[in-house]
Design a protein around this motif. Structure first.
Motif: not given
Lengths: 285, 313
Positions: B186, B124-125, B128-129, B121-122
């Motif tokens: 993140v 991925f986020m 994305a950022l 998840q980290i």
């Protein structure tokens, strides 16, 4: 005569497909986007990221960043010598790590090159070996070497050397595979042994490529050498994490700026060496 | 046979051509040897100096098998300990009780699974950022697209600082700002990714064909219209390819970022190290190795499809 909005609308009504993508394409796009946005929202929810937390964090970051000005300037020699020593250790880690990695990777790379090693089984298993080495993070290798050799730059050097063996062996063997076989045939035709074919046929073709790979990786290792100190493997990272842990933000920012300056300097210097030593050859290629 | 006789005839004539050639050749050789010598000497000095800084010549005290303590050179002194460490990481597996042994080895698998999901998840986020930030900033950071010199200068410096500072250092700072947890991770990896991707994207932007942009400009488009309809369609395939590559890198980065308290599996490394749970370490290695391999494989397949799209007319 230009088109009016009415004319465009009329054209849109007459041939709708010319103005928009067909349904399956649009549908796929919607599904993809809603999947990504859904995933993102789930992560936001899972990590409990709220505007309030972001705002609070940014405010704190602003406070921390305000210590950047005026930057801390070391007036005494003692603490500044520590910082210089840390930067020197980082450079030593990057230099020796790259060098040792290259020395060990060089013979291994011949085992992985298709035009040298014709035994498929041996070649492919060597290549998987490189992959396994590359899969282990440098930082974790550093943790392991600290257990064996104690805190200090030696653990960092060995960590970078081991992880670079995997990278270099892969890149070197690809460079060897990209050489032309004609010079090798020439040496063979004049009676050269297999070793001489490699030395005089392949060597001159790959040497500039290997040197440029070496310099690029040295640069990237200077960057990764700066963080090894966070776990205690020598270099400037140790001082930096120490200053941050003690909330001495002004000193921490100054160290960060010194790191950036050092990385710039190395980039510039290695660019100079690269153009001097291989610029001429790469032009003729 | 005429070639040799010509050669002899010429040297017998003695008009000095051969002699001049030989002199020039010897001169070149001498110069090359001198450059080689100077290079080697510089290299040796740098090598000796860095080896000295890098503790290569340090001696350490080691305990001998009979209990006495002796001074030894550090590398042979450390190697047995390295071997010991690796042996300790190997779990005891026997064929008869394989299931129980495996359960014993991966005894914390529930916690690890949760943390593994958090790691991804980290990644991925953060990707994305980084993609959003890098994408937006890559246009003002490209020499051919930037609206003016100051915007170019500022965005370039921002991207440089964001990528020169390693994500682990950003994480140290952000753990203080956003408290311990995945949010700091993140932000840290996201910021570093912005810098790294911004550079790659802006290089793609600099290589585009400017004619579509001129077309949009001629039709009365603003700077944003030119970027949107002239530049973006050209760079999209490359951007997707770089993004997937970065996702792989970020999975690795987020697996260790927990070491400084920024979420993910890294915190387990720290615990296992400090409690000397060696078999836990090998279990974590295997988990991360398999995850990274699966993600590498999947994104490589995707990337090839994207590149295929690009190659199609």
């Amino acid at each position: 005569m230009s088109l009016t909005t009415d004319q465009i609308d009329a054209a849109r009504a007459r041939v709708p497909l010319a103005f928009r993508d067909p349904l399956p394409v649009r549908l796929r796009r919607y599904v993809l986007w809603s999947f990504f946005i859904g995933l993102f929202c789930w992560c936001l929810y899972d990590f409990n990221i709220t505007p309030a937390r972001i705002w609070e964090g940014l405010a704190r970051f602003g406070t921390v960043a305000s210590f950047m000005f005026p930057p801390h300037i070391w007036t005494e020699w003692e603490p500044f010598a520590d910082v210089l020593n840390g930067l020197g250790e980082t450079l030593a880690i990057a230099f020796l790590g790259t060098l040792l990695g290259a020395v060990f990777a060089f013979p291994l790379s011949f085992l992985g090159a298709k035009n040298i090693n014709r035994l498929n089984f041996l070649r492919l298993s060597t290549r998987r070996g490189y992959d396994v080495i590359r899969a282990i993070e440098t930082l974790i290798l550093a943790l392991i070497f600290i257990r064996a050799f104690g805190l200090g730059p030696l653990a960092g050097i060995l960590a970078i050397a081991v992880s670079e063996i995997g990278t270099f062996a892969k890149l070197f063997s690809e460079a060897i595979e990209n050489t032309s076989s004609k010079p090798v045939d020439g040496v063979k035709a004049s009676g050269g042994s297999r070793l001489q074919q490699i030395r005089f046929g392949i060597g001159p073709q790959v040497n500039p490529v290997l040197l440029s790979i070496l310099l690029y990786n040295f640069e990237s290792n200077v960057r990764s050498g700066t963080i090894l100190g966070i776990v205690g493997a020598g270099g400037i990272g140790f001082l930096l994490s120490d200053r941050i842990a003690a909330y001495k933000w002004d000193e921490a920012w100054s160290i960060i700026f010194l790191i950036i300056a050092m990385v710039y300097l190395i980039d510039w210097l290695s660019g100079l060496i690269r153009s001097r030593m291989i610029g001429a050859q790469s032009l003729t290629k | 046979m005429t070639a040799t006789s010509d050669f002899h005839a010429e040297s017998a004539r003695g008009d000095g051509t051969i002699a001049r050639f030989e002199n020039a050749y010897a001169d070149q050789r001498r110069r090359a040897q001198r450059a080689w010598l100077i290079g080697t000497v510089i290299f040796m000095i740098v090598f000796a100096f860095t080896a000295w800084i890098g503790d290569f010549f340090k001696v350490a005290q080691v305990t001998m098998p009979d209990g006495s303590r002796e001074w030894r050179w550090i590398i042979p002194a450390g190697l047995p300990r390295l071997g010991e460490f690796i042996v300790k990481m190997i779990p005891s597996l026997s064929w008869d009780s394989l299931g129980a042994d495996l359960a014993n080895w991966f005894w914390r698998w529930k916690t690890w699974l949760v943390l593994l999901v958090e790691t991804i998840q980290i990644a991925f986020m953060a990707t994305a950022l980084g993609v959003v930030g890098g994408f937006v900033l890559s246009f003002p950071a490209a020499r051919n697209l930037s609206p003016n010199k100051w915007v170019l200068f500022l965005t370039r410096r921002y991207l440089e600082i964001a990528r020169t500072v390693p994500e682990l250092v950003w994480a140290l700072i952000f753990v203080f700002c956003f408290s311990v947890g995945p949010m700091a991770g993140v932000m840290a990896i996201g910021l570093h990714t912005t810098g790294a991707l911004g550079k790659l994207y802006s290089e793609v932007n600099e290589n585009i064909d400017m004619r579509p942009l001129e077309g949009v400009k001629a039709a009365g488009g603003t700077w944003f219209d030119q970027i949107r309809y002239g530049a973006v369609p050209q760079v999209l395939p490359n951007i997707i390819s770089y993004t997937l590559l970065r996702f792989e890198i970020n999975v690795r980065a987020s697996s260790i970022i927990g070491y400084v308290g920024a979420g993910g599996l890294g915190q387990e490394f720290r615990t296992a190290m400090s409690f000397q749970e060696y078999t836990d370490l090998s279990a974590l290695f295997i988990i991360i190795f398999v995850t990274v391999m699966v993600i590498d494989y999947g994104s490589e397949k995707l990337r090839h499809r994207v590149i295929g799209m690009e190659a199609r007319p």
